[in-house]
Motif scaffolding. Structure first.
Motif, PDB file in Angstrom:
ATOM      1  N   PRO A  98      30.442  43.179  43.909  1.00 24.54           N
ATOM      2  CA  PRO A  98      30.508  42.460  42.635  1.00 24.54           C
ATOM      3  C   PRO A  98      29.828  41.098  42.735  1.00 24.54           C
ATOM      4  N   GLU A 119      44.365  43.370  32.487  1.00 26.54           N
ATOM      5  CA  GLU A 119      43.474  43.462  33.643  1.00 26.54           C
ATOM      6  C   GLU A 119      43.075  44.909  33.920  1.00 26.54           C
ATOM      7  N   ALA A 120      44.055  45.827  33.839  1.00 33.08           N
ATOM      8  CA  ALA A 120      43.763  47.238  34.100  1.00 33.08           C
ATOM      9  C   ALA A 120      42.707  47.765  33.127  1.00 33.08           C
ATOM     10  N   GLU A 121      42.824  47.387  31.861  1.00 27.43           N
ATOM     11  CA  GLU A 121      41.848  47.833  30.874  1.00 27.43           C
ATOM     12  C   GLU A 121      40.481  47.194  31.117  1.00 27.43           C
ATOM     13  N   LEU A 122      40.478  45.924  31.498  1.00 29.58           N
ATOM     14  CA  LEU A 122      39.210  45.253  31.778  1.00 29.58           C
ATOM     15  C   LEU A 122      38.472  45.927  32.930  1.00 29.58           C
ATOM     16  N   ARG A 123      39.214  46.303  33.976  1.00 27.82           N
ATOM     17  CA  ARG A 123      38.586  46.959  35.122  1.00 27.82           C
ATOM     18  C   ARG A 123      37.903  48.261  34.708  1.00 27.82           C
ATOM     19  N   LYS A 124      38.542  49.000  33.806  1.00 32.50           N
ATOM     20  CA  LYS A 124      37.950  50.249  33.337  1.00 32.50           C
ATOM     21  C   LYS A 124      36.666  49.998  32.565  1.00 32.50           C
ATOM     22  N   LYS A 128      32.038  47.884  38.318  1.00 39.74           N
ATOM     23  CA  LYS A 128      32.110  47.381  39.686  1.00 39.74           C
ATOM     24  C   LYS A 128      31.373  46.067  39.899  1.00 39.74           C
ATOM     25  N   LEU A 131      34.277  41.005  39.733  1.00 39.02           N
ATOM     26  CA  LEU A 131      35.449  40.730  40.555  1.00 39.02           C
ATOM     27  C   LEU A 131      36.459  40.014  39.653  1.00 39.02           C
ATOM     28  N   ILE A 132      37.514  40.717  39.268  1.00 34.98           N
ATOM     29  CA  ILE A 132      38.524  40.142  38.377  1.00 34.98           C
ATOM     30  C   ILE A 132      39.616  39.514  39.226  1.00 34.98           C
ATOM     31  N   TYR A 133      39.798  38.227  39.051  1.00 34.82           N
ATOM     32  CA  TYR A 133      40.790  37.489  39.838  1.00 34.82           C
ATOM     33  C   TYR A 133      41.821  36.870  38.892  1.00 34.82           C
TER      34      TYR A 133
END
Length: 457
Positions: A98, A119-124, A128, A131-133
């Motif tokens: 990332p 956050e879970a929805e954003l990752r989907k 890749k 990098l979600i922190y």
């Protein structure tokens, strides 16, 4: 497959007629990276050290590192054209990591768990390259220690992540409620102006021009600033029925709110009510609407390619529509009865270009009004003082361009929880916030894919 709906619609504050404006958030085009053969690495480091002297800190180093990393990647691409298979493998490995850091910041009395569903929805949706922190340095009562203290802790936390993570080139912030003010303070701490602030002297004018284009961009934590997004953030502070709706417009509650706020929420409470500090000193939120001795707040925000505020038009009993959308009372309109295609609970988007105006002021009259609001709080005194401050804050912040997204959960099963629903703290019944997640993700991806380096106005 049906085409996706346009992301952006423009509407005036009093007219929410939707117009197709999918390309409204743009910046100047053109390649922004110089030729990999235009400078030597050692010469560039020497130039930076000469320009910055002893203030050549870690953020500057990260900016130089990322700049030359892009040049080396270009060189690898050129070498693969001549059959260098090892370079192709190395480049592939670099691309798998990332390069865009997205920092999530919770609100008052919050914790990282507030972002679990969002956050879970954003990752989907983001993929890749991100990098979600989720920030954890200001959990629970730490949010009571003041916006400035929390902002400095957030800045330190972000720098630790940048220091430990390779390949990062870009950074964005997504903050909820009070977290938006904390993030605004943090980016001023992380702000580094113009790492490459002059031409290199190279005789190739096109290369020098590209380098100058890159040098026009300041950095946040040594990275290219992409998107600064807030959800239901009290940018203008809180007060009264319109700005702190849970007081229900009851005068005795409004009268008591300002003096008792510090008892329950510490120094943060007085900052939100604009009564922090001595009477003759501007409150923190007013100082944060400009560049001042405390920090380059406006310049730091201006570094981002876009600034987006999501605001609940109704049923938010913590943060009112006006303060979360950075609008004057006269700029508010009746919420429209229809929504954007593909985003059920988003009812309007307004693109506000920058407005040329003087920097916000704290005249003697404001100091007197602040002293009265501190020592003799009443509904009339508080309103008078806040009206003076709000006008100055709006005037300062409107020097930057903003995208203002109006959200309405009136048709949701439990509309009274709008302040939490916009962050989708729980899957049910706040899963109606999925449209907000989708729009946030689409906004970030649109800005991330823009090829030009630099902030929009």
């Amino acid at each position: 497959m049906a085409s996706s709906p346009p992301l952006f619609y423009i509407s005036s504050p009093r007219n929410f007629r939707h117009r197709n404006a999918s390309s409204t958030m743009t910046s100047s085009s053109g390649s922004c990276s110089p030729s990999p053969y235009s400078l030597s690495y050692a010469n560039s480091l020497s130039l930076c050290h000469h320009r910055l002297g002893h203030n050549w800190n870690f953020m500057t180093f990260v900016g130089v590192r990322n700049f030359w990393k892009r040049l080396s990647l270009k060189a690898e691409v050129m070498s693969t054209a001549h059959g260098n298979l090892s370079s192709r493998t190395d480049m592939s490995n670099e691309e798998d990591k990332p390069n865009h850091l997205l920092v999530l910041v919770h609100g008052i009395m919050g914790s990282p768990s507030d972002w679990t569903c969002f956050e879970a929805e954003l990752r989907k949706r983001l993929g890749k390259n991100f990098l979600i922190y989720v920030s954890s340095c200001n959990m629970y009562t730490k949010t009571f220690t003041g916006i400035d203290g929390a902002g400095k802790r957030l800045a330190d936390e972000v720098m630790e992540i940048v220091k430990k993570t390779e390949n990062l080139e870009k950074i964005s912030f997504l903050a909820h409620s009070l977290g938006g003010l904390i993030a605004r303070y943090a980016v001023a701490v992380l702000y580094t102006p113009n790492v490459f602030s002059e031409r290199t002297g190279n005789t190739d004018s096109s290369i020098a021009s590209k380098l100058e284009t890159y040098s026009a961009s300041a950095l946040i934590a040594g990275l290219e600033a992409i998107a600064f997004i807030t959800l239901a953030t009290p940018h203008l502070g809180v007060r009264g029925n319109k700005q702190l709706p849970f007081l229900l417009g009851m005068q005795f509650l409004e009268k008591l709110a300002a003096p008792i706020a510090p008892i329950f929420t510490g120094h943060t409470g007085s900052q939100l009510f604009l009564t922090d500090g001595k009477p003759n000193k501007p409150p923190l939120l007013l100082r944060m609407a400009s560049d001042c001795d405390d920090g380059n707040f406006l310049s730091a925000l201006g570094t981002f390619k876009c600034r987006v505020v999501y605001a609940n038009v109704s049923y938010d009993h913590m943060v009112g529509w006006r303060t979360s959308s950075i609008r004057r009372e006269t700029e508010l309109a009746e919420p429209p009865g229809h929504s954007l295609d593909g985003y059920e609970h988003i009812v309007g988007i307004e693109e506000c270009p920058p407005v040329v105006s003087e920097n916000p002021q704290f005249p003697p009259g404001a100091a007197k009004a602040k002293e009265v609001a501190q020592n003799e709080p009443s509904t009339r005194n508080t309103i008078e003082y806040h009206e003076i401050m709000e006008e100055e804050m709006v005037r300062g912040l409107q020097q930057l361009g903003w995208i203002k997204v109006d959200v309405c959960f009136q048709t949701a099963f439990w509309p009274l929880f709008a302040h939490n629903t916009i962050q989708m703290k729980n899957v049910w019944p706040q899963n109606v916030g999925l449209e907000v997640v989708a729009h946030v993700a689409d906004t970030i991806k649109q800005q991330d894919s823009s090829p030009c380096i630099g902030a929009s106005s």
